[in-house]
Design a protein around this motif. Structure first.
Motif, PDB file in Angstrom:
ATOM      1  N   MET A 132      17.369   0.369 -67.097  1.00 31.08           N
ATOM      2  CA  MET A 132      16.722  -0.572 -66.195  1.00 31.08           C
ATOM      3  C   MET A 132      16.470   0.072 -65.291  1.00 31.08           C
ATOM      4  O   MET A 132      16.404   1.083 -64.310  1.00 31.08           O
ATOM      5  N   ASN A 133      15.156  -0.632 -64.784  1.00 34.83           N
ATOM      6  CA  ASN A 133      14.462   0.453 -63.046  1.00 34.83           C
ATOM      7  C   ASN A 133      14.717   0.077 -61.789  1.00 34.83           C
ATOM      8  O   ASN A 133      14.145  -1.043 -62.057  1.00 34.83           O
ATOM      9  N   PHE A 134      14.875   0.834 -61.442  1.00 35.96           N
ATOM     10  CA  PHE A 134      15.767   0.320 -59.752  1.00 35.96           C
ATOM     11  C   PHE A 134      14.450   0.942 -59.021  1.00 35.96           C
ATOM     12  O   PHE A 134      14.374   2.278 -59.399  1.00 35.96           O
ATOM     13  N   GLU A 135      13.752   0.655 -57.930  1.00 38.29           N
ATOM     14  CA  GLU A 135      13.610   1.251 -57.147  1.00 38.29           C
ATOM     15  C   GLU A 135      14.183   1.026 -55.485  1.00 38.29           C
ATOM     16  O   GLU A 135      14.392  -0.467 -55.190  1.00 38.29           O
ATOM     17  N   ILE A 136      13.815   1.891 -54.797  1.00 40.32           N
ATOM     18  CA  ILE A 136      14.727   2.451 -53.926  1.00 40.32           C
ATOM     19  C   ILE A 136      13.615   2.037 -52.608  1.00 40.32           C
ATOM     20  O   ILE A 136      12.708   2.733 -52.377  1.00 40.32           O
ATOM     21  N   LYS A 137      14.128   1.229 -51.375  1.00 42.46           N
ATOM     22  CA  LYS A 137      13.273   1.505 -50.091  1.00 42.46           C
ATOM     23  C   LYS A 137      13.822   1.721 -48.903  1.00 42.46           C
ATOM     24  O   LYS A 137      15.414   1.064 -48.607  1.00 42.46           O
ATOM     25  N   LYS A 138      13.019   2.132 -47.904  1.00 44.52           N
ATOM     26  CA  LYS A 138      13.979   2.762 -46.827  1.00 44.52           C
ATOM     27  C   LYS A 138      14.086   1.231 -46.090  1.00 44.52           C
ATOM     28  O   LYS A 138      13.020   0.660 -46.021  1.00 44.52           O
ATOM     29  N   TYR A 139      15.321   0.837 -45.413  1.00 38.12           N
ATOM     30  CA  TYR A 139      15.345  -0.415 -44.089  1.00 38.12           C
ATOM     31  C   TYR A 139      13.948  -0.293 -43.458  1.00 38.12           C
ATOM     32  O   TYR A 139      14.465   0.779 -42.951  1.00 38.12           O
ATOM     33  N   THR A 140      13.549  -0.798 -42.708  1.00 34.77           N
ATOM     34  CA  THR A 140      12.033  -2.011 -42.093  1.00 34.77           C
ATOM     35  C   THR A 140      12.308  -2.900 -41.393  1.00 34.77           C
ATOM     36  O   THR A 140      12.949  -3.570 -42.102  1.00 34.77           O
ATOM     37  N   GLN A 141      11.673  -2.917 -40.032  1.00 35.55           N
ATOM     38  CA  GLN A 141      12.072  -3.565 -39.477  1.00 35.55           C
ATOM     39  C   GLN A 141      11.798  -5.443 -40.702  1.00 35.55           C
ATOM     40  O   GLN A 141      12.213  -6.461 -40.297  1.00 35.55           O
ATOM     41  N   GLU A 142      10.820  -4.735 -41.420  1.00 41.09           N
ATOM     42  CA  GLU A 142       9.744  -6.169 -42.069  1.00 41.09           C
ATOM     43  C   GLU A 142      10.552  -6.945 -42.652  1.00 41.09           C
ATOM     44  O   GLU A 142      10.910  -7.516 -43.913  1.00 41.09           O
ATOM     45  N   TYR A 143      12.173  -6.066 -43.533  1.00 38.04           N
ATOM     46  CA  TYR A 143      12.830  -6.465 -44.154  1.00 38.04           C
ATOM     47  C   TYR A 143      14.062  -7.520 -43.997  1.00 38.04           C
ATOM     48  O   TYR A 143      14.984  -7.610 -44.458  1.00 38.04           O
ATOM     49  N   PHE A 144      13.592  -7.502 -42.597  1.00 37.97           N
ATOM     50  CA  PHE A 144      14.943  -7.968 -41.349  1.00 37.97           C
ATOM     51  C   PHE A 144      15.674  -9.319 -42.358  1.00 37.97           C
ATOM     52  O   PHE A 144      16.522  -9.686 -42.601  1.00 37.97           O
ATOM     53  N   ASP A 145      14.251 -10.331 -42.359  1.00 35.80           N
ATOM     54  CA  ASP A 145      15.025 -11.468 -43.198  1.00 35.80           C
ATOM     55  C   ASP A 145      15.011 -11.523 -44.364  1.00 35.80           C
ATOM     56  O   ASP A 145      16.304 -12.113 -44.856  1.00 35.80           O
ATOM     57  N   ASP A 146      15.153 -10.623 -45.147  1.00 32.60           N
ATOM     58  CA  ASP A 146      15.377 -10.336 -46.235  1.00 32.60           C
ATOM     59  C   ASP A 146      16.405  -9.789 -46.714  1.00 32.60           C
ATOM     60  O   ASP A 146      17.385 -10.031 -47.481  1.00 32.60           O
ATOM     61  N   TRP A 147      16.714  -8.261 -45.724  1.00 30.59           N
ATOM     62  CA  TRP A 147      18.129  -8.122 -45.801  1.00 30.59           C
ATOM     63  C   TRP A 147      18.878  -8.692 -45.272  1.00 30.59           C
ATOM     64  O   TRP A 147      20.656  -9.391 -46.104  1.00 30.59           O
ATOM     65  N   ASN A 148      18.977  -9.975 -44.848  1.00 27.81           N
ATOM     66  CA  ASN A 148      20.526 -11.139 -44.030  1.00 27.81           C
ATOM     67  C   ASN A 148      20.192 -12.084 -45.176  1.00 27.81           C
ATOM     68  O   ASN A 148      21.322 -12.609 -45.249  1.00 27.81           O
ATOM     69  N   LYS A 149      19.256 -12.359 -45.482  1.00 23.77           N
ATOM     70  CA  LYS A 149      19.360 -13.313 -46.629  1.00 23.77           C
ATOM     71  C   LYS A 149      20.201 -13.062 -47.468  1.00 23.77           C
ATOM     72  O   LYS A 149      21.443 -13.261 -48.067  1.00 23.77           O
ATOM     73  N   PHE A 150      20.082 -11.851 -48.231  1.00 23.66           N
ATOM     74  CA  PHE A 150      20.508 -10.980 -49.724  1.00 23.66           C
ATOM     75  C   PHE A 150      22.326 -11.106 -48.856  1.00 23.66           C
ATOM     76  O   PHE A 150      23.337 -11.402 -49.943  1.00 23.66           O
ATOM     77  N   ILE A 151      22.410 -10.252 -47.513  1.00 24.61           N
ATOM     78  CA  ILE A 151      24.299 -10.167 -47.173  1.00 24.61           C
ATOM     79  C   ILE A 151      24.874 -11.652 -47.098  1.00 24.61           C
ATOM     80  O   ILE A 151      25.923 -11.344 -48.243  1.00 24.61           O
ATOM     81  N   LYS A 152      24.129 -12.797 -47.107  1.00 22.83           N
ATOM     82  CA  LYS A 152      24.618 -13.959 -46.791  1.00 22.83           C
ATOM     83  C   LYS A 152      24.816 -14.105 -48.532  1.00 22.83           C
ATOM     84  O   LYS A 152      25.702 -15.479 -48.916  1.00 22.83           O
ATOM     85  N   GLU A 153      23.917 -14.031 -49.385  1.00 26.21           N
ATOM     86  CA  GLU A 153      23.905 -14.486 -51.010  1.00 26.21           C
ATOM     87  C   GLU A 153      25.103 -13.624 -51.530  1.00 26.21           C
ATOM     88  O   GLU A 153      25.322 -13.645 -52.777  1.00 26.21           O
ATOM     89  N   GLU A 208      23.464   3.335 -62.085  1.00 24.45           N
ATOM     90  CA  GLU A 208      22.390   3.417 -62.543  1.00 24.45           C
ATOM     91  C   GLU A 208      22.277   3.868 -60.579  1.00 24.45           C
ATOM     92  O   GLU A 208      21.096   4.580 -60.217  1.00 24.45           O
ATOM     93  N   ILE A 209      22.103   2.291 -60.605  1.00 25.36           N
ATOM     94  CA  ILE A 209      22.183   2.917 -58.415  1.00 25.36           C
ATOM     95  C   ILE A 209      23.050   4.001 -57.712  1.00 25.36           C
ATOM     96  O   ILE A 209      21.530   4.571 -57.043  1.00 25.36           O
ATOM     97  N   PHE A 210      23.618   4.267 -58.108  1.00 25.68           N
ATOM     98  CA  PHE A 210      24.295   4.934 -57.254  1.00 25.68           C
ATOM     99  C   PHE A 210      23.512   6.760 -57.343  1.00 25.68           C
ATOM    100  O   PHE A 210      23.460   7.027 -56.341  1.00 25.68           O
ATOM    101  N   GLU A 211      23.653   6.800 -58.080  1.00 20.36           N
ATOM    102  CA  GLU A 211      22.902   7.997 -58.939  1.00 20.36           C
ATOM    103  C   GLU A 211      21.133   8.186 -58.752  1.00 20.36           C
ATOM    104  O   GLU A 211      21.120   9.006 -57.869  1.00 20.36           O
ATOM    105  N   GLU A 212      20.269   6.378 -58.039  1.00 26.26           N
ATOM    106  CA  GLU A 212      19.510   7.061 -57.663  1.00 26.26           C
ATOM    107  C   GLU A 212      19.626   6.981 -56.187  1.00 26.26           C
ATOM    108  O   GLU A 212      18.609   7.750 -55.573  1.00 26.26           O
TER     109      GLU A 212
END
Length: 310
Positions: free
Chosen positions: A1-22, A92-96
């Motif tokens: 499976m292909n995983f893409e890593i992105k550094k957190y920036t403010q544009e992901y604020f809402d997406d991050w918080n929604k994910f934490i809750k779920e 896989e995620i750990f390796e990435e």
């Protein structure tokens, strides 16, 4: 499976918080509103891990020289996972993640695993991934917890103190204002040459943002403050973050009385947590402190810190 890593920036604020809750192991202090109250003290380098443009995991972390710490400003760090991510995918995620930080010339990841009692659903795939990554356990604290489904009763001494408070008609109630209690807490901690992790301004701000998760309970009579406990409510776990009593409160056993009251108030939860009794990176056990918790029926779980060399 292909995983893409992105550094957190403010544009992901809402997406991050929604994910934490779920997520299956996210905690309210992984919410960006909590993480960022002390952003001036920590250089954030958190990650989002995507699969097919959907967040599969997030990694709360900060930089400290050539180290990545997950997370220096929080009790725990850990990889926060979707319910749908499987064990092989976590490998896989750990390796990435390791490759990502290695490319940026970081030398080490410090990983503070979230204990299983805080998981909303079984979530120890990360511990297996740590083993596979040849991570070394370099610190272990012992924390004291009561299993609320079958609690061990208070010691006779503790029960006597509870009865004394009942006879003296001490009242335990919730207070939305932290000012007076923070003065008492600071005075008590000052005797041990320490101070609260949060200032009264910070804890009041966090209380405002997380009113259901951060709560103060006090023991009083005739409006005289004898003791208080700040709890962090993690839904399945109620954790005592700060406890303090005045000199008179200690004689009365006011803290025992608050704990007794809260154990009944939150008896529908899974665990009641008192936190660690270890010092010096886990190498010293404060036997007097842990005995106080054990006399209320608490027993030990481990809080583990791992090092992953890059």
């Amino acid at each position: 499976m292909n995983f893409e890593i992105k550094k957190y920036t403010q544009e992901y604020f809402d997406d991050w918080n929604k994910f934490i809750k779920e997520s299956k192991n996210g905690l309210f202090f992984f919410d960006r509103d909590f993480m960022e109250y002390h952003s001036d003290r920590f250089q954030d380098h958190s990650l989002l891990i995507f699969n097919n443009n959907k967040i599969a995991a997030v990694f709360p972390a900060n930089e400290s020289g050539k180290e990545i710490i997950s997370h220096g400003g929080l009790t725990f760090g850990s990889l926060v996972l979707s319910h749908y991510v499987k064990a092989s995918e976590v490998l896989e995620i750990f390796e990435e993640i390791k490759k990502y930080y290695q490319k940026l010339s970081f030398h080490e990841i410090i990983y503070k695993a979230v204990p299983h009692i805080f998981h909303k659903y079984p979530s120890e795939e990360d511990l297996y991934a740590l083993f596979r990554s040849q991570a070394s356990l370099f610190r272990r604290d012992i924390s004291s917890v009561i299993d609320l489904s079958s609690p061990i009763r208070f010691s006779e001494t503790k029960r006597q103190l509870v009865r004394k408070c009942e006879e003296k008609q001490i009242i335990v109630s919730e207070n939305e204002n932290f000012e007076e209690y923070w003065t008492l807490l600071s005075e008590v901690l000052q005797k041990f040459d320490t101070k609260p992790v949060h200032t009264v301004t910070e804890i009041s701000l966090l209380k405002e943002k997380f009113p259901e998760n951060i709560r103060l309970f006090e023991a009083r009579k005739d409006n005289i403050l004898f003791a208080g406990i700040v709890i962090f409510d993690f839904e399945n776990v109620v954790h005592t973050q700060y406890m303090a009593a005045s000199q008179e409160g200690r004689k009365l056993g006011a803290l025992d009385f608050i704990n007794h009251t809260l154990l009944h108030k939150f008896e529908d939860r899974k665990y009641y947590s008192f936190g660690i009794s270890t010092e010096n990176q886990g190498t010293f056990l404060n036997e007097g402190l842990i005995q106080q918790k054990e006399n209320m029926g608490a027993r030990g779980i481990a809080l583990d810190f791992y090092s992953i060399k890059l």
